[in-house]
Design a protein around this motif. Structure first.
Motif, PDB file in Angstrom:
ATOM      1  N   LEU A  49      51.426  58.060  64.908  1.00  0.00           N
ATOM      2  CA  LEU A  49      50.570  57.707  63.775  1.00  0.00           C
ATOM      3  C   LEU A  49      49.398  56.845  64.235  1.00  0.00           C
ATOM      4  CD1 LEU A  49      49.927  57.882  60.822  1.00  0.00           C
ATOM      5  CD2 LEU A  49      51.584  56.052  60.392  1.00  0.00           C
ATOM      6  N   TRP A  50      49.653  55.903  65.118  1.00  0.00           N
ATOM      7  CA  TRP A  50      48.567  55.070  65.657  1.00  0.00           C
ATOM      8  C   TRP A  50      47.527  55.982  66.333  1.00  0.00           C
ATOM      9  CZ3 TRP A  50      46.590  54.480  70.560  1.00  0.00           C
ATOM     10  CH2 TRP A  50      45.663  53.443  70.725  1.00  0.00           C
ATOM     11  N   PHE A  51      47.995  56.936  67.157  1.00  0.00           N
ATOM     12  CA  PHE A  51      47.090  57.845  67.850  1.00  0.00           C
ATOM     13  C   PHE A  51      46.316  58.703  66.850  1.00  0.00           C
ATOM     14  CE2 PHE A  51      46.026  61.905  69.801  1.00  0.00           C
ATOM     15  CZ  PHE A  51      45.303  61.473  70.901  1.00  0.00           C
ATOM     16  N   ALA A  52      47.012  59.243  65.860  1.00  0.00           N
ATOM     17  CA  ALA A  52      46.357  60.102  64.854  1.00  0.00           C
ATOM     18  C   ALA A  52      45.272  59.329  64.109  1.00  0.00           C
ATOM     19  CB  ALA A  52      47.393  60.647  63.869  1.00  0.00           C
ATOM     20  N   MET A  53      45.537  58.071  63.775  1.00  0.00           N
ATOM     21  CA  MET A  53      44.535  57.272  63.056  1.00  0.00           C
ATOM     22  C   MET A  53      43.349  56.926  63.958  1.00  0.00           C
ATOM     23  SD  MET A  53      45.310  57.181  59.953  1.00  0.00           S
ATOM     24  CE  MET A  53      43.974  56.091  59.485  1.00  0.00           C
ATOM     25  N   GLN A  54      43.598  56.702  65.236  1.00  0.00           N
ATOM     26  CA  GLN A  54      42.487  56.472  66.174  1.00  0.00           C
ATOM     27  C   GLN A  54      41.579  57.692  66.197  1.00  0.00           C
ATOM     28  OE1 GLN A  54      41.858  53.538  67.995  1.00  0.00           O
ATOM     29  NE2 GLN A  54      43.450  52.823  66.613  1.00  0.00           N
ATOM     30  N   GLU A  55      42.182  58.872  66.292  1.00  0.00           N
ATOM     31  CA  GLU A  55      41.419  60.122  66.319  1.00  0.00           C
ATOM     32  C   GLU A  55      40.705  60.355  64.982  1.00  0.00           C
ATOM     33  OE1 GLU A  55      41.090  62.318  69.138  1.00  0.00           O
ATOM     34  OE2 GLU A  55      41.779  60.414  69.955  1.00  0.00           O
ATOM     35  N   TYR A  56      41.405  60.090  63.876  1.00  0.00           N
ATOM     36  CA  TYR A  56      40.798  60.269  62.556  1.00  0.00           C
ATOM     37  C   TYR A  56      39.549  59.395  62.430  1.00  0.00           C
ATOM     38  CZ  TYR A  56      39.869  60.261  57.607  1.00  0.00           C
ATOM     39  OH  TYR A  56      39.227  60.384  56.398  1.00  0.00           O
ATOM     40  N   ASN A  57      39.667  58.128  62.778  1.00  0.00           N
ATOM     41  CA  ASN A  57      38.532  57.209  62.652  1.00  0.00           C
ATOM     42  C   ASN A  57      37.401  57.556  63.611  1.00  0.00           C
ATOM     43  OD1 ASN A  57      39.199  55.401  60.473  1.00  0.00           O
ATOM     44  ND2 ASN A  57      40.826  54.599  61.783  1.00  0.00           N
ATOM     45  N   PRO A 127      55.836  61.280  74.724  1.00  0.00           N
ATOM     46  CA  PRO A 127      55.627  59.824  74.738  1.00  0.00           C
ATOM     47  C   PRO A 127      55.981  59.150  76.060  1.00  0.00           C
ATOM     48  CG  PRO A 127      57.324  60.443  73.132  1.00  0.00           C
ATOM     49  CD  PRO A 127      56.781  61.699  73.703  1.00  0.00           C
ATOM     50  N   TRP A 128      56.935  59.697  76.805  1.00  0.00           N
ATOM     51  CA  TRP A 128      57.311  59.112  78.083  1.00  0.00           C
ATOM     52  C   TRP A 128      56.201  59.263  79.111  1.00  0.00           C
ATOM     53  CZ3 TRP A 128      59.796  62.946  75.459  1.00  0.00           C
ATOM     54  CH2 TRP A 128      59.619  64.243  75.914  1.00  0.00           C
ATOM     55  N   ASN A 129      55.256  60.189  78.866  1.00  0.00           N
ATOM     56  CA  ASN A 129      54.086  60.363  79.741  1.00  0.00           C
ATOM     57  C   ASN A 129      52.828  59.745  79.135  1.00  0.00           C
ATOM     58  OD1 ASN A 129      55.553  61.817  81.597  1.00  0.00           O
ATOM     59  ND2 ASN A 129      54.871  63.806  80.886  1.00  0.00           N
ATOM     60  N   GLY A 130      52.942  59.234  77.914  1.00  0.00           N
ATOM     61  CA  GLY A 130      51.771  58.685  77.227  1.00  0.00           C
ATOM     62  C   GLY A 130      50.809  59.769  76.769  1.00  0.00           C
ATOM     63  N   GLU A 131      51.319  60.989  76.532  1.00  0.00           N
ATOM     64  CA  GLU A 131      50.475  62.111  76.131  1.00  0.00           C
ATOM     65  C   GLU A 131      50.642  62.392  74.639  1.00  0.00           C
ATOM     66  OE1 GLU A 131      51.084  65.560  78.628  1.00  0.00           O
ATOM     67  OE2 GLU A 131      51.316  64.284  80.395  1.00  0.00           O
ATOM     68  N   PHE A 132      49.506  62.411  73.926  1.00  0.00           N
ATOM     69  CA  PHE A 132      49.491  62.671  72.486  1.00  0.00           C
ATOM     70  C   PHE A 132      48.327  63.591  72.168  1.00  0.00           C
ATOM     71  CE2 PHE A 132      51.381  58.561  73.215  1.00  0.00           C
ATOM     72  CZ  PHE A 132      52.528  58.607  72.458  1.00  0.00           C
ATOM     73  N   THR A 133      48.541  64.513  71.235  1.00  0.00           N
ATOM     74  CA  THR A 133      47.503  65.440  70.798  1.00  0.00           C
ATOM     75  C   THR A 133      47.641  65.665  69.305  1.00  0.00           C
ATOM     76  OG1 THR A 133      47.693  66.615  72.898  1.00  0.00           O
ATOM     77  CG2 THR A 133      46.520  67.739  71.148  1.00  0.00           C
ATOM     78  N   VAL A 134      46.530  65.510  68.569  1.00  0.00           N
ATOM     79  CA  VAL A 134      46.553  65.860  67.154  1.00  0.00           C
ATOM     80  C   VAL A 134      46.372  67.371  67.089  1.00  0.00           C
ATOM     81  CG1 VAL A 134      45.452  65.589  64.903  1.00  0.00           C
ATOM     82  CG2 VAL A 134      45.670  63.612  66.416  1.00  0.00           C
ATOM     83  N   MET A 135      47.433  68.061  66.688  1.00  0.00           N
ATOM     84  CA  MET A 135      47.428  69.520  66.648  1.00  0.00           C
ATOM     85  C   MET A 135      46.853  70.030  65.326  1.00  0.00           C
ATOM     86  SD  MET A 135      51.205  69.884  68.344  1.00  0.00           S
ATOM     87  CE  MET A 135      51.279  71.657  68.411  1.00  0.00           C
ATOM     88  N   GLU A 136      47.118  69.309  64.254  1.00  0.00           N
ATOM     89  CA  GLU A 136      46.590  69.655  62.928  1.00  0.00           C
ATOM     90  C   GLU A 136      46.353  68.376  62.150  1.00  0.00           C
ATOM     91  OE1 GLU A 136      48.942  72.451  60.657  1.00  0.00           O
ATOM     92  OE2 GLU A 136      49.387  73.618  62.455  1.00  0.00           O
ATOM     93  N   LYS A 137      45.326  68.434  61.294  1.00  0.00           N
ATOM     94  CA  LYS A 137      45.012  67.289  60.424  1.00  0.00           C
ATOM     95  C   LYS A 137      44.520  67.842  59.101  1.00  0.00           C
ATOM     96  CE  LYS A 137      41.050  65.609  60.893  1.00  0.00           C
ATOM     97  NZ  LYS A 137      39.842  65.130  61.474  1.00  0.00           N
ATOM     98  N   LYS A 138      45.109  67.363  58.020  1.00  0.00           N
ATOM     99  CA  LYS A 138      44.670  67.806  56.703  1.00  0.00           C
ATOM    100  C   LYS A 138      44.655  66.589  55.786  1.00  0.00           C
ATOM    101  CE  LYS A 138      46.482  70.629  53.079  1.00  0.00           C
ATOM    102  NZ  LYS A 138      47.480  71.626  52.717  1.00  0.00           N
ATOM    103  N   CYS A 139      43.481  66.298  55.190  1.00  0.00           N
ATOM    104  CA  CYS A 139      43.360  65.153  54.292  1.00  0.00           C
ATOM    105  C   CYS A 139      42.663  65.587  53.004  1.00  0.00           C
ATOM    106  CB  CYS A 139      42.532  64.045  54.932  1.00  0.00           C
ATOM    107  SG  CYS A 139      43.327  63.284  56.367  1.00  0.00           S
TER     108      CYS A 139
END
Length: 142
Positions: A49-57, A127-139
């Motif tokens: 969620l932290w990562f998704a919000m960083q990307e959203y902003n 998460p153990w590699n620190g890898e995150f990707t927002v695959m879909e976003k709908k607001c």
């Protein structure tokens, strides 16, 4: 003898042709475990969620930073990644972009600037590699 070589060549070519036909743009990864609810206080959910919000902003054209007001639900699906589907309510804060590291933000109270959205984020994580990707976003407006 030439017939055996020809047959071997054909048998080796068929798997290559099948692999070449696979569309790399399609996510054909098998689901190992279908979506199941997880606790929103789970550390991986919080990271996603932290990562998704960083990307959203980062992507948002709004002049203000948005913050999470409430996490509505979180679900986990296992594929080649841990895929978290997180539904949240977010709102415009009183902090302008870019956000400085020591700034404390609160939800916007000015009626002209108030804005709330309901968002769903699908975040793929290792998460153990620190890898995150927002695959879909709908607001959409809440």
């Amino acid at each position: 003898m030439p017939r055996c070589r020809w047959l071997s060549l054909v048998l080796l070519t068929i798997p290559l042709a099948l692999v070449a036909r696979k569309d790399p743009n399609k996510n054909e990864t098998g689901v190992l475990r279908k979506l199941k609810p997880v606790n929103a206080s789970n550390a991986n959910v919080k990271q996603c969620l932290w990562f998704a919000m960083q990307e959203y902003n980062k992507e948002s054209e709004d002049k203000y930073v948005f913050l999470v007001v409430k996490t509505l639900q979180a679900q986990l699906q296992v594929t080649n990644l841990l895929e978290y589907l997180i539904d949240v309510e977010i709102a415009r804060s009183d902090c302008r972009k870019p956000l400085s590291t020591n700034e404390i933000c609160t939800i916007q109270e000015n009626s002209k600037l108030k804005k709330k959205l309901s968002c769903s984020f699908l975040v793929g994580a290792l998460p153990w590699n620190g890898e995150f990707t927002v695959m879909e976003k709908k607001c959409e407006d809440a």
